[in-house]
Design an enzyme around this catalytic site. Structure first.
Site, mmCIF file in Angstrom:
data_model
loop_
_atom_site.group_PDB
_atom_site.id
_atom_site.type_symbol
_atom_site.label_atom_id
_atom_site.label_comp_id
_atom_site.label_asym_id
_atom_site.label_seq_id
_atom_site.Cartn_x
_atom_site.Cartn_y
_atom_site.Cartn_z
ATOM 1 N N ILE A 252 39.561 51.204 38.930
ATOM 2 C CA ILE A 252 39.031 50.041 38.206
ATOM 3 C C ILE A 252 38.765 48.923 39.205
ATOM 4 C CG2 ILE A 252 39.414 48.365 36.354
ATOM 5 C CD1 ILE A 252 41.590 50.236 35.265
ATOM 6 N N SER B 135 42.707 42.653 39.004
ATOM 7 C CA SER B 135 43.841 41.746 39.230
ATOM 8 C C SER B 135 44.052 40.755 38.091
ATOM 9 C CB SER B 135 43.664 40.982 40.548
ATOM 10 O OG SER B 135 42.482 40.195 40.509
ATOM 11 N N SER B 136 43.065 40.617 37.206
ATOM 12 C CA SER B 136 43.197 39.660 36.103
ATOM 13 C C SER B 136 42.250 40.032 34.969
ATOM 14 C CB SER B 136 42.882 38.230 36.583
ATOM 15 O OG SER B 136 41.534 38.140 37.012
ATOM 16 N N GLY B 137 42.403 39.332 33.851
ATOM 17 C CA GLY B 137 41.458 39.446 32.748
ATOM 18 C C GLY B 137 41.305 40.837 32.172
ATOM 19 N N ILE B 138 40.071 41.198 31.894
ATOM 20 C CA ILE B 138 39.766 42.476 31.245
ATOM 21 C C ILE B 138 40.198 43.656 32.110
ATOM 22 C CG2 ILE B 138 37.840 43.982 30.577
ATOM 23 C CD1 ILE B 138 36.479 41.486 29.388
ATOM 24 N N TYR C 72 23.218 35.026 34.765
ATOM 25 C CA TYR C 72 24.288 35.956 34.378
ATOM 26 C C TYR C 72 23.746 37.022 33.427
ATOM 27 C CZ TYR C 72 28.725 37.700 32.532
ATOM 28 O OH TYR C 72 29.768 38.517 32.157
ATOM 29 N N GLY D 211 37.999 45.026 40.166
ATOM 30 C CA GLY D 211 38.316 43.741 39.553
ATOM 31 C C GLY D 211 39.471 43.834 38.583
#
Length: 267
Positions: free
Chosen positions: A7, A11-14, A142, A9
């Site tokens: 996975i 380290s945080s969030g989703i 974005y 990204g």
């Protein structure tokens, strides 16, 4: 035998929520961040990976393959937000967010495909965004990065189907994460012709994130998608109105839909 998940990204969030939930389900989970603070945390084994650097990606994928012998699932989650009037966003910031959200995901996919092709099996899940289905005011760049990844997935999955490799998109709406704090904000300039509208829209966007849903909902959805032998191309996760807005885009005349968005953002 336990399946291995990589996975980006995480380290945080989703990404963090997905990793911890999959660990609880018995998966071997490797999570990435540019500078990991832990070797392992809450069941996620961390490796350093910068999606903007091909050598960093190659080293991280090699590390996981050397440890586990295979990568069964890749979940492309690493990304960054960006807001601002398109006219006023510096070119280098536009390029930076595309380099992370779009080209970064493509680089990681390219790095894992050879091993998945050798094992004649694999599943790649790209975390996109409901914002990628429409051009949102002051979030146009974005939206463009996520929309590009959605469309590229449509083509990519047809090319790799012959190798028994699956690919799909999972598009979240607003979730309570730290993306608002981490995104690039074009400053609200005192002398800008966009000052009033952009300032109000920025406050509304941050409010939506703060009041967003629990990222655990995304983790559970990704887990359910992972169980599918023949996944569809696009999945959406979010408030009913956010998902319905995508359906409306296909139904309403373009200008009606545009007016609806402008009314929502009070433009």
């Amino acid at each position: 035998m336990a399946k291995t998940v990589l996975i980006t990204g995480a380290s945080s969030g989703i990404g963090k929520s997905i990793g911890e939930f999959l660990h609880s389900k018995g998966y071997i989970v490797y999570g990435t961040s540019r500078k990991p603070k832990h070797k392992e945390h809450n069941g996620i084994r961390f490796v350093a990976l910068d999606v903007t650097c091909a050598e960093s990606i190659k080293a991280a994928v090699t590390e996981v393959l050397d440890a586990e012998g295979k990568i069964d699932y890749l979940i492309n989650n690493a990304g960054m937000g960006i807001t601002g009037p398109i006219e006023e966003i510096p070119d280098e910031e536009i390029q930076r967010v595309f380099n992370t959200n779009y080209f970064g995901a493509i680089r990681v996919i390219k790095a894992v495909l050879p091993s998945m092709r050798t094992q004649q099996e694999g599943f790649i899940i790209n975390i996109t965004s409901i914002a990628g289905y429409m051009g949102l005011p002051y979030r146009g760049i974005y939206s463009a990065t996520k929309g590009a990844l959605e469309l590229t997935t449509e083509a990519f999955r047809m090319e790799i189907k012959q190798f028994n490799i699956r690919m799909t998109n999972v598009a979240p709406g607003d979730f309570a994460t730290n993306i608002a704090a981490g995104r690039y904000h074009a400053p609200v300039k005192e002398n800008s012709p966009y000052k009033k509208q952009y300032g109000a829209t920025l406050a509304l966007m941050d409010e939506h994130v703060d009041e967003g849903q629990d990222p655990l909902l995304m983790a559970k959805k990704v887990y359910r998608v992972m169980q599918k032998k023949n996944p569809t191309i696009h999945y959406k996760v979010g408030e009913w109105l956010q998902k319905f807005s995508i359906a409306l885009k296909h139904i309403l005349p373009d200008k009606w839909y545009e007016r609806m968005l402008m009314k929502h953002y009070k433009l």
